[in-house]
Design a protein around this motif. Structure first.
Motif, PDB file in Angstrom:
ATOM      1  N   LEU A  25       0.818  -1.206   0.000  1.00  0.00           N
ATOM      2  CA  LEU A  25       0.000   0.000   0.000  1.00  0.00           C
ATOM      3  C   LEU A  25       0.854   1.260   0.000  1.00  0.00           C
ATOM      4  O   LEU A  25       0.462   2.285  -0.561  1.00  0.00           O
ATOM      5  N   ALA A  26       2.027   1.192   0.611  1.00  0.00           N
ATOM      6  CA  ALA A  26       2.914   2.353   0.591  1.00  0.00           C
ATOM      7  C   ALA A  26       3.354   2.670  -0.834  1.00  0.00           C
ATOM      8  O   ALA A  26       3.431   3.846  -1.231  1.00  0.00           O
ATOM      9  N   ALA A  27       3.631   1.634  -1.624  1.00  0.00           N
ATOM     10  CA  ALA A  27       4.004   1.847  -3.026  1.00  0.00           C
ATOM     11  C   ALA A  27       2.838   2.448  -3.814  1.00  0.00           C
ATOM     12  O   ALA A  27       3.019   3.365  -4.626  1.00  0.00           O
ATOM     13  N   ASP A  83       0.209   9.662  -5.144  1.00  0.00           N
ATOM     14  CA  ASP A  83       0.680  11.018  -4.849  1.00  0.00           C
ATOM     15  C   ASP A  83       1.414  11.602  -6.050  1.00  0.00           C
ATOM     16  O   ASP A  83       1.288  12.799  -6.342  1.00  0.00           O
ATOM     17  N   ALA A  84       2.189  10.759  -6.775  1.00  0.00           N
ATOM     18  CA  ALA A  84       2.904  11.228  -7.966  1.00  0.00           C
ATOM     19  C   ALA A  84       1.915  11.635  -9.059  1.00  0.00           C
ATOM     20  O   ALA A  84       2.110  12.647  -9.747  1.00  0.00           O
ATOM     21  N   LYS A 121      -6.591   9.739  -1.768  1.00  0.00           N
ATOM     22  CA  LYS A 121      -7.223   9.752  -0.448  1.00  0.00           C
ATOM     23  C   LYS A 121      -7.677   8.359  -0.053  1.00  0.00           C
ATOM     24  O   LYS A 121      -7.559   7.960   1.114  1.00  0.00           O
ATOM     25  N   GLU A 122      -8.196   7.602  -1.018  1.00  0.00           N
ATOM     26  CA  GLU A 122      -8.634   6.239  -0.727  1.00  0.00           C
ATOM     27  C   GLU A 122      -7.459   5.365  -0.319  1.00  0.00           C
ATOM     28  O   GLU A 122      -7.547   4.594   0.643  1.00  0.00           O
ATOM     29  N   VAL A 123      -6.355   5.494  -1.045  1.00  0.00           N
ATOM     30  CA  VAL A 123      -5.165   4.713  -0.695  1.00  0.00           C
ATOM     31  C   VAL A 123      -4.650   5.132   0.681  1.00  0.00           C
ATOM     32  O   VAL A 123      -4.265   4.291   1.504  1.00  0.00           O
ATOM     33  N   ALA A 124      -4.651   6.449   0.935  1.00  0.00           N
ATOM     34  CA  ALA A 124      -4.193   6.933   2.240  1.00  0.00           C
ATOM     35  C   ALA A 124      -5.080   6.398   3.357  1.00  0.00           C
ATOM     36  O   ALA A 124      -4.598   6.070   4.450  1.00  0.00           O
ATOM     37  N   VAL A 153      -4.050   2.884   3.957  1.00  0.00           N
ATOM     38  CA  VAL A 153      -2.791   2.873   4.708  1.00  0.00           C
ATOM     39  C   VAL A 153      -3.061   3.183   6.177  1.00  0.00           C
ATOM     40  O   VAL A 153      -2.499   2.558   7.082  1.00  0.00           O
ATOM     41  N   ASP A 154      -3.961   4.144   6.415  1.00  0.00           N
ATOM     42  CA  ASP A 154      -4.296   4.499   7.792  1.00  0.00           C
ATOM     43  C   ASP A 154      -4.988   3.335   8.494  1.00  0.00           C
ATOM     44  O   ASP A 154      -4.826   3.153   9.708  1.00  0.00           O
ATOM     45  N   ASP A 155      -5.772   2.559   7.745  1.00  0.00           N
ATOM     46  CA  ASP A 155      -6.463   1.421   8.348  1.00  0.00           C
ATOM     47  C   ASP A 155      -5.491   0.335   8.800  1.00  0.00           C
ATOM     48  O   ASP A 155      -5.875  -0.544   9.590  1.00  0.00           O
TER      49      ASP A 155
END
Length: 355
Positions: A85-87, A93-94, A212-215, A218-220
């Motif tokens: 998920l970090a990738a 973000d890019a 935002k969905e990916v973030a 990641v937060d989850d």
């Protein structure tokens, strides 16, 4: 000698029977009786449990709480691995950064076009007006010299020169009209720039939503305490794979504890929600903890083995929850046995429970 031993044995049995009778009377008929308006009961302190579970499947990377730990709301309890998920978040973000840069350039070009097109159109319109005036004057001069040449007032050569001048001014007029038409086409370019900006803005919103969905995913991966309390059970260990929804911690809020007691069937009719109560524990025998009746079961059940009743013949009881008004310094904890006195008649003085 035999007689003396026999008499002694009979005497001891008699003393035991009398002593047991006195003890039973003191417990159930004497000291166990509370005045009318008070009901005593006992049970164990419990709390509303909150399960902390993972929203996503993954491997537990870190566990930051153990059983018995006091935690605050929002405190990080565990972290799942987030490599993939970090990738994805970096990619999202890019994409947002790229589209944002394109949008900035498009907005700059639109701003320039909005300034230049009106200026170009105004300039072309001025040139056209001048060309029209020159063409009209040249046409007038050509007609006048043609009339003078016919009367012989001027040489035919002069009339020819005026006609050539009119032809030239007419060409200038057509050029000016074309220039104005081209300048007006600039509005179409502005519209095209506006469409480009609108498309990039929509693309940016989509990219930001994806990021935002990916973030959020990641937060989850970070598990936080939904409320303050104490960790009762840690159900998983670091390194374990868990599925989505797998419970990892069992948490109880120490500010929302209650004593669950069982009231005999013959006394349940005297209770109602909102009645005050006082709770006593062995750890604080001289301290009465105020509580309020918040739950009364609608169906009877058999008396649990660990619960005392003044009448051992009582078989059916009703579960009642007495929620503590406060838990100062979190001195009360789940699992602790306690006694309670519930007052169902106003004005009756409080008394400690008697068993």
């Amino acid at each position: 000698m035999r007689f003396d031993k026999k008499n002694l044995l009979i005497g001891l049995v008699a003393v035991a029977v009398v002593g047991g009778g006195i003890w039973a009377w003191q417990r159930f008929a004497g000291s166990g009786a509370l005045p009318e308006g008070l009901i005593q009961a006992n049970g164990r302190i419990e709390g509303d449990h909150t399960t902390v579970a993972s929203k996503l499947a993954g491997r537990i990377a870190v566990l930051k709480a153990r059983e018995g730990d006091a935690v605050q709301a929002g405190q990080v309890l565990a972290q799942l691995e987030d490599t993939q998920l970090a990738a994805k978040q970096q990619q999202a973000d890019a994409a947002v950064a790229t589209i944002a840069a394109q949008l900035q350039a498009a907005r700059a070009q639109l701003a320039i076009a909005r300034r230049e097109v009106p200026l170009a159109e105004a300039s072309a319109d001025a040139v056209l007006a001048k060309a029209r005036a020159a063409e009209a004057q040249a046409a007038k001069d050509a007609r006048r010299f043609d009339e003078l040449a016919e009367r012989g007032t001027v040489e035919p050569r002069r009339a020819e020169q005026m006609r050539l001048a009119h032809t030239s001014s007419a060409a200038d007029l057509r050029q000016a009209e074309q220039s104005l038409s081209s300048a007006r086409l600039g509005h179409d370019k502005v519209k095209a720039r506006e469409n480009d900006v609108a498309a990039l803005e929509a693309g940016l919103r989509q990219a930001e939503a994806a990021a935002k969905e990916v973030a959020s995913l990641v937060d989850d991966l970070t598990l936080r305490a939904p409320t303050g309390g104490v960790i009762l059970t840690r159900l998983r260990e670091a390194g374990e794979m868990v599925a989505a929804g797998t419970p990892i911690f069992d948490l109880v809020d120490l500010n929302k504890l209650y004593l669950k007691v069982y009231v005999p069937e013959k006394q349940i009719g005297q209770l109602r929600l909102g009645l005050p109560a006082q709770v006593y524990t062995d750890a604080f025998p001289d301290k009465a903890f105020p509580a309020t009746t918040r739950y009364i079961a609608s169906q009877a059940e058999f008396t649990p083995k660990e619960v005392q009743t003044p009448d051992e013949r009582v078989k059916l009881t009703y579960a009642v929850k007495l929620y503590f008004d406060a838990n100062p310094e979190h001195r009360l904890t789940p699992g602790v046995p306690a006694d309670a006195v519930i007052r169902w008649k106003d004005g009756v003085p409080w008394q400690a429970p008697r068993w």
